[in-house]
Design a protein around this motif. Structure first.
Motif, PDB file in Angstrom:
ATOM      1  N   GLY A  56       0.784  -1.228   0.000  1.00  0.00           N
ATOM      2  CA  GLY A  56       0.000   0.000   0.000  1.00  0.00           C
ATOM      3  C   GLY A  56       0.818   1.281   0.000  1.00  0.00           C
ATOM      4  N   LEU A  57       2.140   1.159  -0.038  1.00  0.00           N
ATOM      5  CA  LEU A  57       2.999   2.341  -0.058  1.00  0.00           C
ATOM      6  C   LEU A  57       3.532   2.575  -1.465  1.00  0.00           C
ATOM      7  CD1 LEU A  57       5.047   1.732   3.190  1.00  0.00           C
ATOM      8  CD2 LEU A  57       3.154   3.305   2.882  1.00  0.00           C
ATOM      9  N   ASP A  58       3.411   3.820  -1.907  1.00  0.00           N
ATOM     10  CA  ASP A  58       3.859   4.200  -3.243  1.00  0.00           C
ATOM     11  C   ASP A  58       5.277   4.765  -3.151  1.00  0.00           C
ATOM     12  OD1 ASP A  58       4.027   4.909  -5.885  1.00  0.00           O
ATOM     13  OD2 ASP A  58       2.652   6.617  -5.716  1.00  0.00           O
ATOM     14  N   PHE A  59       6.236   4.028  -3.687  1.00  0.00           N
ATOM     15  CA  PHE A  59       7.634   4.451  -3.651  1.00  0.00           C
ATOM     16  C   PHE A  59       8.053   5.195  -4.918  1.00  0.00           C
ATOM     17  CE2 PHE A  59       7.526   0.983  -0.575  1.00  0.00           C
ATOM     18  CZ  PHE A  59       8.166   1.580   0.501  1.00  0.00           C
ATOM     19  N   SER A  60       7.157   5.348  -5.856  1.00  0.00           N
ATOM     20  CA  SER A  60       7.512   6.017  -7.106  1.00  0.00           C
ATOM     21  C   SER A  60       7.940   7.474  -6.925  1.00  0.00           C
ATOM     22  CB  SER A  60       6.373   5.901  -8.116  1.00  0.00           C
ATOM     23  OG  SER A  60       5.204   6.502  -7.632  1.00  0.00           O
ATOM     24  N   PRO A  61       7.393   8.238  -5.966  1.00  0.00           N
ATOM     25  CA  PRO A  61       7.896   9.612  -5.800  1.00  0.00           C
ATOM     26  C   PRO A  61       9.368   9.675  -5.392  1.00  0.00           C
ATOM     27  CG  PRO A  61       5.762   9.397  -4.769  1.00  0.00           C
ATOM     28  CD  PRO A  61       6.190   8.028  -5.167  1.00  0.00           C
ATOM     29  N   ILE A  62       9.833   8.706  -4.630  1.00  0.00           N
ATOM     30  CA  ILE A  62      11.236   8.690  -4.233  1.00  0.00           C
ATOM     31  C   ILE A  62      12.114   8.510  -5.469  1.00  0.00           C
ATOM     32  CG2 ILE A  62      12.987   7.433  -2.917  1.00  0.00           C
ATOM     33  CD1 ILE A  62      10.706   6.745  -0.932  1.00  0.00           C
ATOM     34  N   ILE A  63      11.734   7.565  -6.320  1.00  0.00           N
ATOM     35  CA  ILE A  63      12.491   7.326  -7.548  1.00  0.00           C
ATOM     36  C   ILE A  63      12.398   8.539  -8.461  1.00  0.00           C
ATOM     37  CG2 ILE A  63      12.745   5.801  -9.543  1.00  0.00           C
ATOM     38  CD1 ILE A  63      13.418   4.542  -6.779  1.00  0.00           C
ATOM     39  N   ALA A  64      11.226   9.157  -8.527  1.00  0.00           N
ATOM     40  CA  ALA A  64      11.045  10.342  -9.366  1.00  0.00           C
ATOM     41  C   ALA A  64      11.956  11.478  -8.906  1.00  0.00           C
ATOM     42  CB  ALA A  64       9.585  10.783  -9.343  1.00  0.00           C
ATOM     43  N   LEU A  65      12.062  11.675  -7.596  1.00  0.00           N
ATOM     44  CA  LEU A  65      12.942  12.724  -7.080  1.00  0.00           C
ATOM     45  C   LEU A  65      14.411  12.411  -7.363  1.00  0.00           C
ATOM     46  CD1 LEU A  65      11.178  13.536  -3.694  1.00  0.00           C
ATOM     47  CD2 LEU A  65      11.356  15.024  -5.693  1.00  0.00           C
ATOM     48  N   LEU A  66      14.788  11.148  -7.251  1.00  0.00           N
ATOM     49  CA  LEU A  66      16.164  10.758  -7.574  1.00  0.00           C
ATOM     50  C   LEU A  66      16.475  10.999  -9.046  1.00  0.00           C
ATOM     51  CD1 LEU A  66      16.561   7.459  -5.519  1.00  0.00           C
ATOM     52  CD2 LEU A  66      17.686   9.647  -5.113  1.00  0.00           C
ATOM     53  N   VAL A  67      15.547  10.638  -9.914  1.00  0.00           N
ATOM     54  CA  VAL A  67      15.746  10.862 -11.352  1.00  0.00           C
ATOM     55  C   VAL A  67      15.831  12.354 -11.652  1.00  0.00           C
ATOM     56  CG1 VAL A  67      14.606  10.645 -13.604  1.00  0.00           C
ATOM     57  CG2 VAL A  67      14.740   8.676 -12.071  1.00  0.00           C
ATOM     58  N   LEU A  68      15.036  13.138 -10.969  1.00  0.00           N
ATOM     59  CA  LEU A  68      15.078  14.585 -11.167  1.00  0.00           C
ATOM     60  C   LEU A  68      16.436  15.145 -10.743  1.00  0.00           C
ATOM     61  CD1 LEU A  68      13.036  16.617 -12.234  1.00  0.00           C
ATOM     62  CD2 LEU A  68      12.343  17.053  -9.899  1.00  0.00           C
ATOM     63  N   GLN A  69      16.982  14.661  -9.642  1.00  0.00           N
ATOM     64  CA  GLN A  69      18.305  15.110  -9.207  1.00  0.00           C
ATOM     65  C   GLN A  69      19.389  14.674 -10.186  1.00  0.00           C
ATOM     66  OE1 GLN A  69      18.599  13.608  -5.205  1.00  0.00           O
ATOM     67  NE2 GLN A  69      17.823  15.516  -4.342  1.00  0.00           N
ATOM     68  N   LEU A  70      19.274  13.457 -10.696  1.00  0.00           N
ATOM     69  CA  LEU A  70      20.234  12.995 -11.701  1.00  0.00           C
ATOM     70  C   LEU A  70      20.144  13.818 -12.983  1.00  0.00           C
ATOM     71  CD1 LEU A  70      20.017   9.112 -11.273  1.00  0.00           C
ATOM     72  CD2 LEU A  70      21.939  10.600 -10.710  1.00  0.00           C
ATOM     73  N   ALA A  71      18.931  14.159 -13.380  1.00  0.00           N
ATOM     74  CA  ALA A  71      18.745  14.981 -14.575  1.00  0.00           C
ATOM     75  C   ALA A  71      19.367  16.363 -14.376  1.00  0.00           C
ATOM     76  CB  ALA A  71      17.264  15.109 -14.903  1.00  0.00           C
ATOM     77  N   GLU A  72      19.197  16.928 -13.195  1.00  0.00           N
ATOM     78  CA  GLU A  72      19.796  18.234 -12.903  1.00  0.00           C
ATOM     79  C   GLU A  72      21.322  18.146 -12.961  1.00  0.00           C
ATOM     80  OE1 GLU A  72      19.827  21.646  -9.398  1.00  0.00           O
ATOM     81  OE2 GLU A  72      18.934  19.693  -8.985  1.00  0.00           O
ATOM     82  N   SER A  73      21.890  17.127 -12.356  1.00  0.00           N
ATOM     83  CA  SER A  73      23.344  16.953 -12.379  1.00  0.00           C
ATOM     84  C   SER A  73      23.846  16.747 -13.803  1.00  0.00           C
ATOM     85  CB  SER A  73      23.756  15.762 -11.518  1.00  0.00           C
ATOM     86  OG  SER A  73      23.412  15.981 -10.183  1.00  0.00           O
TER      87      SER A  73
END
Length: 84
Positions: A56-73
């Motif tokens: 019942g826990l959605d972990f996709s926002p964590i991955i989305a934030l990591l991808v966003l940080q990688l994209a910024e870098s």
């Protein structure tokens, strides 16, 4: 480069606020949520297709934030390569 960095930070903050709003009943019925939903949900839905909820826990926002940080870098790395 600071403008680009600030935009990434603002979008990351919008995602965090949007996710935290799910903890409060009735928060999804506000104009703030409607606005955040319009800007965050398209990006988050990409990851929800591939990452199922676990217990019942959605972990996709964590991955989305990591991808966003990688994209910024990656973007800053490319800009640095092009400038120097």
């Amino acid at each position: 480069m600071t403008i680009i960095s600030r935009l990434f930070q603002l979008y990351q903050l919008a995602i965090v606020v949007y996710i935290l709003m799910s903890w409060f009943p009735g928060a999804y019925n506000t104009r703030v949520d409607q606005f955040l939903g319009q800007i965050c949900e398209p990006f988050l839905s990409i990851f929800r297709r591939f990452i199922p909820a676990i217990a019942g826990l959605d972990f996709s926002p964590i991955i989305a934030l990591l991808v966003l940080q990688l994209a910024e870098s990656g973007l800053f790395y490319l800009i640095t390569l092009l400038i120097y």
